[in-house]
Design a protein around this motif. Structure first.
Motif, PDB file in Angstrom:
ATOM      1  N   CYS A   2       0.990  -1.112   0.015  1.00 56.48           N
ATOM      2  CA  CYS A   2      -0.104  -0.008  -0.086  1.00 56.48           C
ATOM      3  C   CYS A   2       0.903   1.384   0.263  1.00 56.48           C
ATOM      4  CB  CYS A   2      -0.965  -0.027   1.245  1.00 56.48           C
ATOM      5  SG  CYS A   2      -2.303  -1.452   1.004  1.00 56.48           S
ATOM      6  N   TYR A   3       0.427   2.123  -0.751  1.00 51.82           N
ATOM      7  CA  TYR A   3       0.966   3.571  -0.660  1.00 51.82           C
ATOM      8  C   TYR A   3       0.218   4.258   0.089  1.00 51.82           C
ATOM      9  CZ  TYR A   3       2.448   8.175  -2.427  1.00 51.82           C
ATOM     10  OH  TYR A   3       2.956   9.512  -2.687  1.00 51.82           O
ATOM     11  N   ILE A   4      -0.962   4.492   0.065  1.00 51.46           N
ATOM     12  CA  ILE A   4      -1.941   5.224   0.798  1.00 51.46           C
ATOM     13  C   ILE A   4      -2.988   4.409   1.570  1.00 51.46           C
ATOM     14  CG2 ILE A   4      -3.784   7.101   0.686  1.00 51.46           C
ATOM     15  CD1 ILE A   4      -2.239   8.012  -1.592  1.00 51.46           C
ATOM     16  N   SER A   5      -3.806   3.480   0.738  1.00 51.04           N
ATOM     17  CA  SER A   5      -4.944   2.693   1.566  1.00 51.04           C
ATOM     18  C   SER A   5      -4.961   1.324   1.002  1.00 51.04           C
ATOM     19  CB  SER A   5      -6.102   3.749   1.162  1.00 51.04           C
ATOM     20  OG  SER A   5      -6.221   3.570  -0.407  1.00 51.04           O
ATOM     21  N   SER A   6      -5.999   0.842   1.483  1.00 51.52           N
ATOM     22  CA  SER A   6      -6.085  -0.663   0.933  1.00 51.52           C
ATOM     23  C   SER A   6      -6.335  -0.670  -0.435  1.00 51.52           C
ATOM     24  CB  SER A   6      -7.374  -1.225   1.669  1.00 51.52           C
ATOM     25  OG  SER A   6      -8.358  -0.500   1.164  1.00 51.52           O
ATOM     26  N   TYR A   7      -6.006  -1.930  -1.261  1.00 52.44           N
ATOM     27  CA  TYR A   7      -6.052  -1.908  -2.564  1.00 52.44           C
ATOM     28  C   TYR A   7      -7.163  -3.067  -3.346  1.00 52.44           C
ATOM     29  CZ  TYR A   7      -2.921  -5.640  -0.624  1.00 52.44           C
ATOM     30  OH  TYR A   7      -2.351  -6.822  -0.303  1.00 52.44           O
ATOM     31  N   GLU A   8      -7.657  -3.848  -2.427  1.00 56.93           N
ATOM     32  CA  GLU A   8      -8.445  -4.971  -2.786  1.00 56.93           C
ATOM     33  C   GLU A   8      -9.498  -4.449  -3.859  1.00 56.93           C
ATOM     34  OE1 GLU A   8      -7.519  -4.544   0.311  1.00 56.93           O
ATOM     35  OE2 GLU A   8      -6.747  -6.470   1.018  1.00 56.93           O
ATOM     36  N   ASP A   9     -10.430  -3.389  -3.438  1.00 54.14           N
ATOM     37  CA  ASP A   9     -11.390  -2.931  -4.142  1.00 54.14           C
ATOM     38  C   ASP A   9     -11.035  -2.398  -5.445  1.00 54.14           C
ATOM     39  OD1 ASP A   9     -10.363  -1.121  -2.407  1.00 54.14           O
ATOM     40  OD2 ASP A   9     -12.069   0.291  -2.880  1.00 54.14           O
ATOM     41  N   LYS A  10      -9.709  -1.455  -5.194  1.00 56.35           N
ATOM     42  CA  LYS A  10      -8.995  -1.045  -6.458  1.00 56.35           C
ATOM     43  C   LYS A  10      -8.687  -1.928  -7.564  1.00 56.35           C
ATOM     44  CE  LYS A  10      -7.667   2.815  -3.490  1.00 56.35           C
ATOM     45  NZ  LYS A  10      -8.302   2.155  -2.147  1.00 56.35           N
ATOM     46  N   PHE A  11      -8.240  -3.135  -6.993  1.00 55.83           N
ATOM     47  CA  PHE A  11      -8.052  -4.137  -8.422  1.00 55.83           C
ATOM     48  C   PHE A  11      -9.051  -4.613  -8.842  1.00 55.83           C
ATOM     49  CE2 PHE A  11      -3.780  -5.047  -6.028  1.00 55.83           C
ATOM     50  CZ  PHE A  11      -3.009  -5.451  -7.150  1.00 55.83           C
ATOM     51  N   THR A  12     -10.132  -4.768  -8.362  1.00 53.69           N
ATOM     52  CA  THR A  12     -11.499  -5.399  -8.894  1.00 53.69           C
ATOM     53  C   THR A  12     -11.854  -4.344  -9.963  1.00 53.69           C
ATOM     54  OG1 THR A  12     -12.874  -4.385  -7.307  1.00 53.69           O
ATOM     55  CG2 THR A  12     -12.027  -6.683  -7.069  1.00 53.69           C
ATOM     56  N   ARG A  13     -11.648  -2.771  -9.733  1.00 54.44           N
ATOM     57  CA  ARG A  13     -12.104  -1.582 -10.344  1.00 54.44           C
ATOM     58  C   ARG A  13     -11.163  -1.687 -11.831  1.00 54.44           C
ATOM     59  NH1 ARG A  13     -13.080   1.705  -7.144  1.00 54.44           N
ATOM     60  NH2 ARG A  13     -11.055   2.651  -6.682  1.00 54.44           N
ATOM     61  N   ALA A  14      -9.800  -1.938 -11.481  1.00 54.71           N
ATOM     62  CA  ALA A  14      -8.999  -2.051 -12.577  1.00 54.71           C
ATOM     63  C   ALA A  14      -9.168  -3.060 -13.490  1.00 54.71           C
ATOM     64  CB  ALA A  14      -7.664  -1.826 -12.022  1.00 54.71           C
ATOM     65  N   ALA A  15      -9.388  -4.437 -12.834  1.00 54.76           N
ATOM     66  CA  ALA A  15      -9.612  -5.352 -13.594  1.00 54.76           C
ATOM     67  C   ALA A  15     -10.882  -5.445 -14.632  1.00 54.76           C
ATOM     68  CB  ALA A  15      -9.702  -6.708 -12.755  1.00 54.76           C
ATOM     69  N   SER A  16     -11.880  -4.871 -13.918  1.00 55.04           N
ATOM     70  CA  SER A  16     -13.289  -4.635 -14.614  1.00 55.04           C
ATOM     71  C   SER A  16     -13.247  -3.615 -15.963  1.00 55.04           C
ATOM     72  CB  SER A  16     -14.339  -3.846 -13.619  1.00 55.04           C
ATOM     73  OG  SER A  16     -14.594  -4.559 -12.524  1.00 55.04           O
ATOM     74  N   TRP A  17     -12.244  -2.558 -15.679  1.00 63.43           N
ATOM     75  CA  TRP A  17     -12.152  -1.682 -16.718  1.00 63.43           C
ATOM     76  C   TRP A  17     -11.325  -2.608 -17.958  1.00 63.43           C
ATOM     77  CZ3 TRP A  17     -15.001   1.932 -18.257  1.00 63.43           C
ATOM     78  CH2 TRP A  17     -15.641   2.772 -17.466  1.00 63.43           C
ATOM     79  N   LEU A  18     -10.334  -3.149 -17.489  1.00 63.44           N
ATOM     80  CA  LEU A  18      -9.472  -3.795 -18.283  1.00 63.44           C
ATOM     81  C   LEU A  18     -10.293  -4.864 -19.276  1.00 63.44           C
ATOM     82  CD1 LEU A  18      -6.203  -4.067 -16.448  1.00 63.44           C
ATOM     83  CD2 LEU A  18      -6.337  -2.785 -18.826  1.00 63.44           C
ATOM     84  N   TYR A  19     -10.933  -5.534 -18.492  1.00 61.87           N
ATOM     85  CA  TYR A  19     -11.952  -6.616 -19.301  1.00 61.87           C
ATOM     86  C   TYR A  19     -12.773  -5.845 -20.047  1.00 61.87           C
ATOM     87  CZ  TYR A  19     -15.547  -9.875 -20.222  1.00 61.87           C
ATOM     88  OH  TYR A  19     -16.755 -10.474 -20.806  1.00 61.87           O
ATOM     89  N   HIS A  20     -13.280  -4.725 -19.867  1.00 59.76           N
ATOM     90  CA  HIS A  20     -14.257  -3.848 -20.749  1.00 59.76           C
ATOM     91  C   HIS A  20     -13.541  -3.405 -21.854  1.00 59.76           C
ATOM     92  CE1 HIS A  20     -17.800  -1.897 -21.810  1.00 59.76           C
ATOM     93  NE2 HIS A  20     -17.495  -0.802 -21.479  1.00 59.76           N
ATOM     94  N   ALA A  21     -12.144  -2.982 -21.694  1.00 61.32           N
ATOM     95  CA  ALA A  21     -11.495  -2.566 -22.865  1.00 61.32           C
ATOM     96  C   ALA A  21     -10.825  -3.641 -23.796  1.00 61.32           C
ATOM     97  CB  ALA A  21     -10.504  -1.700 -22.334  1.00 61.32           C
ATOM     98  N   ILE A  22     -10.699  -4.777 -23.096  1.00 58.27           N
ATOM     99  CA  ILE A  22      -9.849  -5.764 -24.073  1.00 58.27           C
ATOM    100  C   ILE A  22     -10.649  -6.883 -24.048  1.00 58.27           C
ATOM    101  CG2 ILE A  22      -7.564  -7.181 -24.026  1.00 58.27           C
ATOM    102  CD1 ILE A  22      -6.494  -5.334 -22.026  1.00 58.27           C
TER     103      ILE A  22
END
Length: 247
Positions: free
Chosen positions: A62-82
């Motif tokens: 972690c740099y600032i806060s927790s990351y679990e929910d942020k991974f799901t958000r990034a994976a969701s956008w990557l799936y949507h894009a690719i």
């Protein structure tokens, strides 16, 4: 301001998965915006989004806060894009039962020990939007593990979260400032607690931080962090975990 603000960075030695995947999510979503108008730039954004996601997944920290929910958000956008199924599997593997509870709790859906009203509010919005999609597409139900949910179930879930935030909770308190008869009067941001006509320096804010007087500037519409899992809330500006504004 006189306070020192040293530069920092994340790398393999000092990881910051939360920052990396948040940036990956932003780049992946932006790649969709430019996909038609500037395909070269869109491809560049997508390339770096994938690199950042891989980096964050390999070097957890972690740099600032927790990351679990942020991974799901990034994976969701990557799936949507690719359309890469590996990202979809990542989302399903992380979120199923770990980050979402589709029941009807007294507490908010994503409430753990910390106060995080922004997450259940966002979940309620998505549930409401998806229920509309299900009705429009004539999708009768969706499954999650061994459970299934109809559009009305998603609507009920969304309403339960909104009702809780607006005062239908054991504290009978609205976590949306200015809404209802009882809400936070000590939201912690400087713009709320320091009088508009005050003349202050960088180190003069503490007298307002520790004051028990209500905020001179009512931040109508601000969503504060909310109560803890045990349904307690301390309305104090110095209680940044609960009194900080999230939206």
């Amino acid at each position: 301001m006189t306070k020192k603000r040293p530069l920092t960075r994340v790398n393999t030695s000092v990881p910051g998965a939360d920052v990396a995947v948040e940036t990956a999510a932003a780049m992946a979503s932006a790649s969709l915006v430019f996909k038609t108008s500037d395909s070269t730039y869109s491809s560049t954004l997508l390339k770096h989004a994938k690199q950042l996601f891989t980096f964050a997944d390999k070097y957890i920290g972690c740099y600032i806060s927790s990351y679990e929910d942020k991974f799901t958000r990034a994976a969701s956008w990557l799936y949507h894009a690719i359309g890469d199924q590996s990202y979809l599997k990542y989302v399903a593997g992380v979120t199923e039962y770990e980050l979402v509870n589709w029941g009807s709790p007294t507490w908010l859906s994503l409430g753990e020990r910390l106060a995080i009203t922004q997450h259940p509010v966002a979940s309620a919005f998505l549930a409401s939007v998806y229920s509309d999609y299900m009705l429009t597409s004539q999708t009768g139900k969706i499954t999650c593990g061994n459970d299934y949910f109809k559009p009305l179930d998603l609507r009920k879930f969304a309403k339960s979260q909104a009702d809780y935030v607006l005062g239908s909770n054991p504290l009978k308190m609205s976590f949306l400032v200015g809404c209802g008869d009882k809400y936070q009067i000590h939201a912690s941001q400087r713009g709320f607690k320091i009088p508009i006509d005050a003349t202050t320096g960088c180190k003069d804010g503490f007298k307002w931080l520790y004051s028990t007087d209500p905020n001179p500037n009512v931040a109508i519409g601000v969503l504060v962090a909310g109560s803890f899992f045990n349904e307690t809330y301390i309305d104090s500006r110095n209680n940044s975990m609960q009194a900080a504004n999230h939206i």
